[in-house]
Write an enzyme that holds these catalytic residues in place. Structure first.
Site, PDB file in Angstrom:
ATOM      1  N   GLY B  33      -1.628  -9.722   3.387  1.00 23.72           N
ATOM      2  CA  GLY B  33      -2.033 -11.112   3.556  1.00 23.72           C
ATOM      3  C   GLY B  33      -3.444 -11.262   4.083  1.00 23.72           C
ATOM      4  N   GLY B  38     -11.679  -9.306  -2.079  1.00 27.60           N
ATOM      5  CA  GLY B  38     -11.249  -7.957  -2.455  1.00 27.60           C
ATOM      6  C   GLY B  38      -9.839  -7.965  -3.029  1.00 27.60           C
ATOM      7  N   HIS B  39      -8.941  -8.665  -2.346  1.00 33.25           N
ATOM      8  CA  HIS B  39      -7.565  -8.774  -2.860  1.00 33.25           C
ATOM      9  C   HIS B  39      -7.559  -9.462  -4.220  1.00 33.25           C
ATOM     10  CE1 HIS B  39      -6.751  -8.767   1.630  1.00 33.25           C
ATOM     11  NE2 HIS B  39      -5.953  -7.806   1.225  1.00 33.25           N
ATOM     12  N   GLN B  63       3.533   1.002   9.663  1.00 34.65           N
ATOM     13  CA  GLN B  63       2.278   1.743   9.548  1.00 34.65           C
ATOM     14  C   GLN B  63       1.343   1.547  10.742  1.00 34.65           C
ATOM     15  OE1 GLN B  63       1.365  -0.398   5.889  1.00 34.65           O
ATOM     16  NE2 GLN B  63      -0.706  -0.753   6.605  1.00 34.65           N
ATOM     17  N   ASP B 177      -9.489   1.551   0.493  1.00 35.05           N
ATOM     18  CA  ASP B 177      -8.603   2.453   1.230  1.00 35.05           C
ATOM     19  C   ASP B 177      -8.425   3.701   0.373  1.00 35.05           C
ATOM     20  OD1 ASP B 177      -7.851   0.609   3.487  1.00 35.05           O
ATOM     21  OD2 ASP B 177      -7.245  -0.608   1.779  1.00 35.05           O
TER      22      ASP B 177
END
Lengths: 306, 306
Positions: B33, B38-39, B63, B177
């Site tokens: 969220g 980028g998302h 995580q 990532d």
């Protein structure tokens, strides 16, 4: 019925998806082959739940440590197929991959001798490449997990792979491998696999010995001695029914019977059927689990007391 | 287009299966969220591969270590939905579960204080219950895995759960990532998930800062200082193009630039793009990876040099 033999992952998944698109349900019975009546009972159980049955036959190197019996694990593929053909209506597919860990890439070069002192690795790791492992960190700790540190990691991982390749609706596991069954149940819950896990009752020879592919390695004398396992478990159950409820005493009787017969105990544990945690005073829903060596053969057995 | 919001695992899987039975393909973009450009670029990428798009929005406690920023991780669900509606043709489903680790059973009682000295646990473990974890044992060791010991275990596990619930054909991960992307690729290969993993290019703000939900926590001064990361990465790439090929020197320049700007280095590593193993002399297919703190915010960034 002659089963279709599939050796390729993609062909296997395509078969499953094609069947599912026709509205069919699929049951999986994972085995390492050398089938006996115990395996056939798993198939009978699976047939109650789904229209189609896949039996996988694959000796998984990922669950054997390098000092264990991978190289001598018995196999008889043609005999297995004959046995499967004898089942009423047979099974639909035998999934028999050559190597589930071959990803079609060149093997990574591993530097020899960099293994840490005392590190226990599976037979797979010397081949390199595969590096993803699933651990059910609580349930795997005790019993077989203590004496076989990579066993359940290998089992959980290969079962996840089989689930992803075969995409079954139902999978049947034998309660003879009690801890394994509970671990797979927990993995399915924790990772949200869309697979219903069924535990199927342990099957014994007429004289009480729990059926196992490894029984073939017992000498006639060892086989006779090994009956002490089931005998002591039945005695424990009967003692419990008569009101004996101190687990340490029940456990000690089992140990003594097996040792008196010449067995070498790996473990005898009385645990909760769900959590597999040690129980000290008998209550509802426990299981007595045994692993013992007779000669070079390690046998396991268990008895639920409800 | 208004996305359908699904909060329940079973409803989610039913939707996917119903779409698949109609021959539709499904792309998944997993997010925590607080969506940014980028998302949205991941969604654009996913749309190239499948007919339907599911965006998951779930801040995964598995995580985060207990000393990490789970409690302050930014969220803005309504804002996220607005952003998703602004995408041409929108997305089909937003999967927003309340708790992916709630198995509808009573929580197991854990004895407090039995944690081993120095043991690092995730925010999930204090809740009890879940105990199955996936580890990609090689790739997870270095870089972010060193400073965040439960991070990749939690990522791999939650992604496996999302795959099993949503059953996508394709899943898109950001190359920002980088290590995470490689770990997920490896997990999918090693566990035979029927999911194609796509890596999508990192997206930067106009001034070069890699987009991140965590950027919102930077003060204006920190944000200015943080530009040293991308600037030093571009400089390294340009030095490499000019023939500088000693990795220790390239690495040292990056470290010095970031420290000069007031950042605190977590790591700067020059590694092989596939194996993530340290590279000493520049060759084809490396990536420079950085993690650094500016104030209380840990930022990561990377630059492929091919």
């Amino acid at each position: 019925m002659e089963p279709k033999i599939i050796r390729n992952k993609h062909e296997m998944r395509n078969w499953s998806r094609s069947m599912r698109s026709q509205g069919k349900t699929i049951g999986l019975v994972p085995t390492m082959g050398y089938l006996h009546q115990g395996h056939l009972s798993l198939i009978t159980e699976a047939k109650k739940h789904t229209q189609l049955i896949v039996v996988s036959i694959y000796v998984n190197p990922g669950q054997f440590a390098i000092n264990e019996d991978l190289s001598t694990y018995p196999s008889d593929f043609n005999g297995d197929i004959q046995k499967l053909k004898s089942i009423p209506n047979g099974v639909d597919v035998v999934f028999n991959p050559k190597n589930l860990y071959d990803y079609g890439v060149e093997r990574e070069e591993k530097q020899p001798g960099v293994r840490k002192m005392g590190e226990i690795v599976s037979c797979l790791e010397d081949e390199g490449g595969h590096e993803t492992w699933i651990r059910v960190e609580g349930l795997e700790k005790g019993m077989c997990g203590k004496s076989r540190p990579v066993f359940f990691r290998g089992v959980a991982t290969v079962v996840a792979k089989l689930f992803n390749v075969i995409e079954p609706d139902v999978a049947v596991f034998g309660k003879k491998d009690y801890q394994q069954w509970r671990i797979i149940q927990r993995m399915v819950r924790d990772l949200d696999f869309a697979v219903k896990v069924i535990g199927s009752e342990l099957v014994r020879e007429e004289d009480g010995l729990a059926m196992s592919s490894r029984n073939v390695h017992l000498s006639p004398q060892e086989r006779e001695q090994a009956l002490s396992i089931s005998r002591s478990l039945f005695e424990a159950k009967s003692a419990a029914k008569k009101g004996k409820n101190i687990c340490s005493e029940l456990r000690q009787s089992v140990i003594e019977s097996i040792e008196a017969a010449g067995g070498k105990i790996d473990y005898v544990e009385i645990v909760d059927q769900e959590s597999l945690e040690t129980v000290f005073e008998l209550k509802n829903g426990v299981v007595v689990c045994v692993a013992a060596w007779f000669g070079k053969v390690r046998l396991i057995d268990n008895m639920e007391i409800s």
